[in-house]
Design an enzyme around this catalytic site. Sequence first.
Site, PDB file in Angstrom:
ATOM      1  N   HIS A 134       5.209  57.368  25.427  1.00 54.74           N
ATOM      2  CA  HIS A 134       5.871  56.880  26.648  1.00 54.74           C
ATOM      3  C   HIS A 134       7.041  55.966  26.298  1.00 54.74           C
ATOM      4  O   HIS A 134       8.134  56.094  26.862  1.00 54.74           O
ATOM      5  CB  HIS A 134       4.845  56.136  27.509  1.00 54.74           C
ATOM      6  CG  HIS A 134       5.440  55.373  28.651  1.00 54.74           C
ATOM      7  ND1 HIS A 134       5.430  55.844  29.953  1.00 54.74           N
ATOM      8  CD2 HIS A 134       6.051  54.153  28.697  1.00 54.74           C
ATOM      9  CE1 HIS A 134       6.025  54.958  30.738  1.00 54.74           C
ATOM     10  NE2 HIS A 134       6.407  53.918  30.004  1.00 54.74           N
ATOM     11  N   GLU A 135       6.833  55.049  25.368  1.00 54.36           N
ATOM     12  CA  GLU A 135       7.903  54.125  24.995  1.00 54.36           C
ATOM     13  C   GLU A 135       9.055  54.863  24.319  1.00 54.36           C
ATOM     14  O   GLU A 135      10.227  54.537  24.543  1.00 54.36           O
ATOM     15  CB  GLU A 135       7.356  53.021  24.088  1.00 54.36           C
ATOM     16  CG  GLU A 135       6.282  52.156  24.727  1.00 54.36           C
ATOM     17  CD  GLU A 135       6.733  51.551  26.057  1.00 54.36           C
ATOM     18  OE1 GLU A 135       7.961  51.334  26.239  1.00 54.36           O
ATOM     19  OE2 GLU A 135       5.876  51.307  26.913  1.00 54.36           O
ATOM     20  N   HIS A 138      11.302  56.365  26.834  1.00 50.34           N
ATOM     21  CA  HIS A 138      12.299  55.415  27.334  1.00 50.34           C
ATOM     22  C   HIS A 138      13.501  55.354  26.393  1.00 50.34           C
ATOM     23  O   HIS A 138      14.652  55.278  26.833  1.00 50.34           O
ATOM     24  CB  HIS A 138      11.691  54.015  27.458  1.00 50.34           C
ATOM     25  CG  HIS A 138      10.908  53.797  28.715  1.00 50.34           C
ATOM     26  ND1 HIS A 138      11.418  54.059  29.963  1.00 50.34           N
ATOM     27  CD2 HIS A 138       9.650  53.307  28.908  1.00 50.34           C
ATOM     28  CE1 HIS A 138      10.505  53.748  30.886  1.00 50.34           C
ATOM     29  NE2 HIS A 138       9.430  53.296  30.270  1.00 50.34           N
TER      30      HIS A 138
END
Length: 300
Positions: A134-135, A138
């Site tokens: 998820h990071e 980003h």
Amino acid sequence: MNPLKTWLLLAGMTALFGVIGLMLGGPTGMLIALGLAIAMNMFAYWNSGKMVLRMYHAQPIDPNRATGVLRGYYDDVADLSRRAGLPMPAVYIIDNPQPNAFATGRNPQNAAVAATTGLLQALDRSEIRGVMAHELAHVKNRDTLTMTITATLAGAISSLANFAMFFGGSRDNGGGGSNVFVVILMSILAPIAAMVVQMAISRTREYEADRLGGEISGDPESLARALRKIEAYARGVPNHAAERNPASAHMFIINPLNGRHMDNLFSTHPATENRVKALIELGVTLRRGGGSDTTSVPTT
């Protein structure tokens, strides 16, 4: 949200900064405020990543010395970065009991990811991989720069509006009591408008990072489990560093400020159950061999 819309929103916030300057000091005040907004954007572009990492006392992980869980964490970030087609980011650890994580940096070539010790202790390895995917999503979407600049401007708008509240309206334009009324109105509406823009961007980007992160890891259900665990811990384990710096709360995968569960106007994150639902749907789609276009993003 595509980059054009994002930068239009940032331009709108910069313009709002100028309007407050106009109310505070007339045309001269507007020019000064716009100059400050541009300067803050440039400063945030070059220094935001280092500032956030320093704020949370993050420590870099040396792969030559890391062992056990830390080594696994580092290796998983390296593997997921390859899967995402990204350069290897710097990997940090934060000594904090609340499970959480964030990414920062002005671009993929200067990115960093950070996880708390609480995250590595509370989650299993597949869940940690989901969080880091998820990071990295980003990073791939270049969210980190946009959100940092937005937060910087939102805080600056609030400060400038408060300054206007104390020192009155434009001396150049006069206006007496009516002008004072406008200044008071601006001091109330400006920080609210900045907050709405910041949080609307944040919620949209969280859904997109969940989707892309699930695709990078190939295991969206693990990210869904991680989100539920992190939220449960965040309700009972305070993050004192985040409490001192609430403007950075939107950078974390789950709101570190023990926020509400609903998608309300002033929530930096979507409701966790909405995110979990989307991830479970994505998992079903991936197992069927379908594309991500069929995965819906909740809007409530």
